[in-house]
Motif scaffolding. Structure first.
Motif, PDB file in Angstrom:
ATOM      1  N   TYR A   1      -7.477   6.932  -4.921  1.00  0.00           N
ATOM      2  CA  TYR A   1      -6.665   6.261  -3.899  1.00  0.00           C
ATOM      3  C   TYR A   1      -7.505   5.255  -3.118  1.00  0.00           C
TER       4      TYR A   1
ATOM      5  N   SER B   1      -6.898   1.193  -2.980  1.00  0.00           N
ATOM      6  CA  SER B   1      -6.698   0.484  -1.715  1.00  0.00           C
ATOM      7  C   SER B   1      -7.763  -0.593  -1.523  1.00  0.00           C
TER       8      SER B   1
ATOM      9  N   MET C   1       0.844  -1.192   0.000  1.00  0.00           N
ATOM     10  CA  MET C   1       0.000   0.000   0.000  1.00  0.00           C
ATOM     11  C   MET C   1       0.878   1.240   0.000  1.00  0.00           C
TER      12      MET C   1
ATOM     13  N   GLU D   1      -2.513   5.972  -0.067  1.00  0.00           N
ATOM     14  CA  GLU D   1      -3.627   5.033   0.076  1.00  0.00           C
ATOM     15  C   GLU D   1      -3.920   4.773   1.546  1.00  0.00           C
TER      16      GLU D   1
END
Length: 256
Positions: free
Chosen positions: A229, A233, A195, A199
């Motif tokens: 974002y 994620s 990640m 994010e």
């Protein structure tokens, strides 16, 4: 015989104060659930005891067609280190086959430093292997858990110190750690993609009740970028929506 010695070493850790996990036996500490951040801290403690600068915990993929190591976390957590990228590629295929069949540690010395191999060469049971990460020295401990799960805990560094009498204890601590991680990540262990900082920030703000507009204002982004974002994620966490993504991120210790 060697696997039994590892288990005996784990039992022998009971009441030893220098163990950063606290006293445990095979039937106690190994079964205590931990969070991923806690597991990272525990692994870092082992690395400190070895004087290693890098570490990583990896699961062996269940696929027989494509043996590979899947990173769970490493010393760059929540990111992914360069070492993990090597290990999750073709470099790790032989180690996957090895850890499925054996618990024998393997070491390598490819850092160009004189005497690096002397640190490991005196270790009985441990055997040399080709460098898992080019330009480094390190040792890899095969580990196993319930439901047939197996993997590897790796330590790297140019000044690793590992006396023979500490080998089984260190391996036992790796078994303990892997068992605990396998219990809290039985299905998705190692499958979460790395990640980015943005994010994680967006997920954390969402967990605090912020809307996309709030996130955009706080992080000085456009609403479109904030949503992008969050979408990324959500996909990386294999979630159906952003709220499930937040729940997974909290459970995995990616955000607090």
């Amino acid at each position: 015989m060697k696997h039994a010695q590892v288990r005996q070493a784990a039992e022998a850790l009971f009441d030893q104060h220098r163990n950063p996990f606290g006293a445990f036996t095979i039937g106690s500490e190994t079964h205590h659930p931990v969070s991923i951040p806690d597991a990272v801290r525990r692994c870092r403690w082992i690395a400190v005891d070895l004087n290693a600068t890098g570490f990583g915990l990896y699961f062996a993929s269940p696929s027989p067609e494509r043996p590979r190591l899947v990173p769970c976390f490493d010393s760059d957590y929540p990111g992914v280190s360069v070492a993990s990228k090597f290990l999750s590629g073709a470099t790790g295929e032989d180690m996957v086959r090895h850890c499925r069949a054996s618990t024998q540690p393997r070491w390598w010395a490819d850092d160009g430093m004189p005497g690096s191999d002397a640190v490991f060469r005196h270790l009985h049971w441990a055997e040399p292997t080709d460098a898992l990460v080019p330009g480094t020295s390190g040792i890899a401990f095969p580990v196993q858990a319930e439901r047939g799960q197996c993997g590897l805990i790796v330590f790297t560094g140019t000044q690793i110190s590992l006396p023979q009498d500490a080998l089984y204890e260190i391996h036992a601590r790796c078994f303990s750690l892997f068992t605990a991680v396998a219990r809290i990540r039985p299905g998705d262990a190692g499958r979460i993609k790395a990640m980015s900082k943005r994010e994680l920030e967006c997920l954390k703000l969402t967990a605090s009740g912020c809307t996309s507009e709030d996130i955009a204002r706080v992080l000085k982004l456009s609403v479109h970028t904030a949503n992008q974002y969050l979408t990324q994620s959500t996909q990386k966490l294999n979630a159906v929506n952003r709220m499930q993504a937040v729940a997974k991120a909290l459970r995995l210790g990616l955000i607090e």
